[in-house]
Design an enzyme around this catalytic site. Structure first.
Site, PDB file in Angstrom:
ATOM      1  N   SER A   6       0.846  -1.199   0.000  1.00  0.00           N
ATOM      2  CA  SER A   6       0.000   0.000   0.000  1.00  0.00           C
ATOM      3  C   SER A   6       0.876   1.241   0.000  1.00  0.00           C
ATOM      4  O   SER A   6       1.629   1.482   0.956  1.00  0.00           O
ATOM      5  CB  SER A   6      -0.889   0.006   1.246  1.00  0.00           C
ATOM      6  OG  SER A   6      -1.541   1.260   1.343  1.00  0.00           O
ATOM      7  N   HIS A  31      -1.312  -1.376  -4.159  1.00  0.00           N
ATOM      8  CA  HIS A  31      -2.568  -0.984  -3.508  1.00  0.00           C
ATOM      9  C   HIS A  31      -2.624   0.540  -3.388  1.00  0.00           C
ATOM     10  O   HIS A  31      -1.698   1.174  -2.878  1.00  0.00           O
ATOM     11  CB  HIS A  31      -2.649  -1.649  -2.130  1.00  0.00           C
ATOM     12  CG  HIS A  31      -3.966  -1.482  -1.457  1.00  0.00           C
ATOM     13  ND1 HIS A  31      -5.079  -2.226  -1.785  1.00  0.00           N
ATOM     14  CD2 HIS A  31      -4.361  -0.653  -0.459  1.00  0.00           C
ATOM     15  CE1 HIS A  31      -6.094  -1.870  -1.008  1.00  0.00           C
ATOM     16  NE2 HIS A  31      -5.684  -0.905  -0.199  1.00  0.00           N
ATOM     17  N   ASP A  33      -4.993   3.668  -2.140  1.00  0.00           N
ATOM     18  CA  ASP A  33      -6.121   4.025  -1.266  1.00  0.00           C
ATOM     19  C   ASP A  33      -6.666   5.409  -1.604  1.00  0.00           C
ATOM     20  O   ASP A  33      -5.988   6.414  -1.368  1.00  0.00           O
ATOM     21  CB  ASP A  33      -5.646   4.048   0.188  1.00  0.00           C
ATOM     22  CG  ASP A  33      -5.379   2.657   0.731  1.00  0.00           C
ATOM     23  OD1 ASP A  33      -6.297   1.824   0.680  1.00  0.00           O
ATOM     24  OD2 ASP A  33      -4.251   2.414   1.217  1.00  0.00           O
ATOM     25  N   MET A  35      -9.232   8.216  -0.591  1.00  0.00           N
ATOM     26  CA  MET A  35     -10.071   8.644   0.542  1.00  0.00           C
ATOM     27  C   MET A  35     -10.610  10.046   0.270  1.00  0.00           C
ATOM     28  O   MET A  35      -9.880  10.899  -0.238  1.00  0.00           O
ATOM     29  CB  MET A  35      -9.241   8.673   1.828  1.00  0.00           C
ATOM     30  CG  MET A  35      -8.580   7.348   2.171  1.00  0.00           C
ATOM     31  SD  MET A  35      -7.766   7.431   3.787  1.00  0.00           S
ATOM     32  CE  MET A  35      -6.862   5.883   3.779  1.00  0.00           C
ATOM     33  N   HIS A  64      -8.583   0.976  -3.969  1.00  0.00           N
ATOM     34  CA  HIS A  64      -9.506   0.794  -2.839  1.00  0.00           C
ATOM     35  C   HIS A  64     -10.196   2.131  -2.611  1.00  0.00           C
ATOM     36  O   HIS A  64      -9.590   3.072  -2.103  1.00  0.00           O
ATOM     37  CB  HIS A  64      -8.669   0.354  -1.623  1.00  0.00           C
ATOM     38  CG  HIS A  64      -9.440   0.194  -0.361  1.00  0.00           C
ATOM     39  ND1 HIS A  64      -8.833   0.057   0.866  1.00  0.00           N
ATOM     40  CD2 HIS A  64     -10.774   0.130  -0.116  1.00  0.00           C
ATOM     41  CE1 HIS A  64      -9.747  -0.085   1.810  1.00  0.00           C
ATOM     42  NE2 HIS A  64     -10.940  -0.023   1.243  1.00  0.00           N
ATOM     43  N   MET A  66     -12.375   4.484  -0.731  1.00  0.00           N
ATOM     44  CA  MET A  66     -13.007   4.775   0.561  1.00  0.00           C
ATOM     45  C   MET A  66     -13.670   6.135   0.413  1.00  0.00           C
ATOM     46  O   MET A  66     -13.196   7.153   0.928  1.00  0.00           O
ATOM     47  CB  MET A  66     -11.939   4.777   1.673  1.00  0.00           C
ATOM     48  CG  MET A  66     -11.517   3.371   2.073  1.00  0.00           C
ATOM     49  SD  MET A  66      -9.957   3.347   2.956  1.00  0.00           S
ATOM     50  CE  MET A  66      -8.832   3.389   1.564  1.00  0.00           C
ATOM     51  N   MET A 135     -11.625  -5.588   5.613  1.00  0.00           N
ATOM     52  CA  MET A 135     -10.837  -4.616   6.377  1.00  0.00           C
ATOM     53  C   MET A 135     -10.543  -5.201   7.752  1.00  0.00           C
ATOM     54  O   MET A 135     -11.459  -5.615   8.462  1.00  0.00           O
ATOM     55  CB  MET A 135     -11.616  -3.305   6.569  1.00  0.00           C
ATOM     56  CG  MET A 135     -11.752  -2.419   5.352  1.00  0.00           C
ATOM     57  SD  MET A 135     -10.216  -1.907   4.576  1.00  0.00           S
ATOM     58  CE  MET A 135      -9.288  -1.155   5.913  1.00  0.00           C
ATOM     59  N   GLY A 143      -0.965   1.911   9.684  1.00  0.00           N
ATOM     60  CA  GLY A 143      -0.263   1.749  10.951  1.00  0.00           C
ATOM     61  C   GLY A 143      -1.115   1.358  12.146  1.00  0.00           C
ATOM     62  O   GLY A 143      -0.659   1.458  13.279  1.00  0.00           O
ATOM     63  N   ASP A 173      -6.810  -6.187   4.480  1.00  0.00           N
ATOM     64  CA  ASP A 173      -6.195  -4.859   4.458  1.00  0.00           C
ATOM     65  C   ASP A 173      -6.236  -4.259   5.862  1.00  0.00           C
ATOM     66  O   ASP A 173      -7.311  -4.010   6.409  1.00  0.00           O
ATOM     67  CB  ASP A 173      -6.985  -3.979   3.475  1.00  0.00           C
ATOM     68  CG  ASP A 173      -6.374  -2.599   3.287  1.00  0.00           C
ATOM     69  OD1 ASP A 173      -5.296  -2.338   3.841  1.00  0.00           O
ATOM     70  OD2 ASP A 173      -6.995  -1.795   2.562  1.00  0.00           O
TER      71      ASP A 173
HETATM   72  C1  DX5 Z   1      -6.386   1.937   5.536  1.00  0.00           C
HETATM   73  C2  DX5 Z   1      -5.972   1.545   4.148  1.00  0.00           C
HETATM   74  C3  DX5 Z   1      -4.864   0.566   4.084  1.00  0.00           C
HETATM   75  C4  DX5 Z   1      -3.572   1.030   4.730  1.00  0.00           C
HETATM   76  C5  DX5 Z   1      -2.990  -0.160   5.436  1.00  0.00           C
HETATM   77  O1  DX5 Z   1      -7.645   2.492   5.535  1.00  0.00           O
HETATM   78  O2  DX5 Z   1      -7.061   0.963   3.434  1.00  0.00           O
HETATM   79  O3  DX5 Z   1      -4.626   0.113   2.760  1.00  0.00           O
HETATM   80  O4  DX5 Z   1      -2.630   1.529   3.824  1.00  0.00           O
HETATM   81  O5  DX5 Z   1      -1.909   0.230   6.184  1.00  0.00           O
HETATM   82  P1  DX5 Z   1      -1.157  -0.743   7.176  1.00  0.00           P
HETATM   83  O6  DX5 Z   1      -0.694  -1.929   6.382  1.00  0.00           O
HETATM   84  O7  DX5 Z   1      -0.057   0.101   7.702  1.00  0.00           O
HETATM   85  O8  DX5 Z   1      -2.154  -1.146   8.237  1.00  0.00           O
HETATM   86 ZN    ZN Z   2      -6.630  -0.033   1.471  1.00  0.00          ZN
END
Ligand code: DX5
Ligand code: ZN
Length: 223
Positions: A6, A31, A33, A35, A64, A66, A135, A143, A173
């Site tokens: 990611s 990946h 993300d 948002m 992904h 969101m 999720m 993190g 994820d």
């Molecule tokens: C969180 C994201 C993830 C995120 C995961 O909402 O969808 O893809 O990057 O990060 P780690 O692997 O650090 O939990």
């Molecule tokens: Zn994600």
């Protein structure tokens, strides 16, 4: 199995360098993300950044979404070169329409579930999906710690997929790292997103190799 680093956790001022690390580490997917500050309390990047990245790599990009209104962005995201597109069940009033929109755009089609959403909501749409993203943290930030009850959801979903005679990937994820990737693989998950466990490490390429080895030795599925 598939490994999907990611980029949320990578150096966002050096996306070319991030792509090079993913290629060197034999990542299967990148990946990405998206948002919107509404569905989740954070903002990231969108179609223009995706298009720029897709021009620089042949690795498939796993988007992904969101966002509250996926339908508003799908055409742009598909045109920008998304190979996989995942929308949240919690954000889709008309999930069947959104799923068909992604499929018509030629991308692998997936639905994401927040930790507290049961897998049973996907029973009827499952034959229309290429993947389900479970999720294992509350979405919005990298993190965070892995939520263990998601392992039970993976087992239930694996059983539902088998019962319907389907081949649907189970992507996980959130909080995936050396301690959690093995249990996730053993529970039937096969596509692993990891951000901080890769890009938060001094050697991201070595981290990718370690995660892959740990998943391979624990996996229960032939995917
Ligand atoms: C969180 C994201 C993830 C995120 C995961 O909402 O969808 O893809 O990057 O990060 P780690 O692997 O650090 O939990
Ligand atoms: Zn994600």
């Amino acid at each position: 199995m598939k490994l999907a680093p990611s980029i949320l956790a990578a150096d966002l001022a050096d996306l070319s360098g991030t792509i090079a690390l993913c290629e060197e580490g034999d990542a299967d997917l990148i990946h990405f993300d998206v948002m919107d500050g509404h569905f989740v309390p954070n903002l990231t990047f969108g179609a223009p950044v995706l298009a720029a990245m897709a021009k620089r790599t042949s690795l498939p990009i796993d988007v992904h979404l969101m966002v509250t209104e996926s339908a508003l962005y799908l055409d742009e995201i598909l045109d920008a070169g998304a190979a996989w597109v995942t929308v949240h069940w919690e954000a889709a009033n008309h999930l069947d329409r959104v799923v068909e929109h992604i499929r018509a755009g030629g991308a692998k089609t997936g639905v994401a579930l927040n930790p507290a959403t049961p897998v049973s909501v996907l029973h009827d749409i499952l034959p229309r999906l290429d993947h389900v993203l479970l999720m294992s943290v509350n979405p919005g930030f990298g993190g965070q710690g892995f939520i263990p009850y998601v392992l039970d959801k993976a087992r239930q979903l694996r059983a539902m997929i088998a019962e319907q005679g389907l081949e649907v990937a189970i992507e996980v994820d959130g909080g995936i790292g050396p301690d959690t990737i093995g249990p996730a693989a053993a529970a039937g998950m096969d596509t692993f997103v990891a951000g901080s466990a890769i890009f938060g490490q001094p050697n991201p390429v070595a981290a990718m190799r370690t995660l892959r080895d740990l998943a391979e030795t624990s996996r229960v599925t032939p995917l």
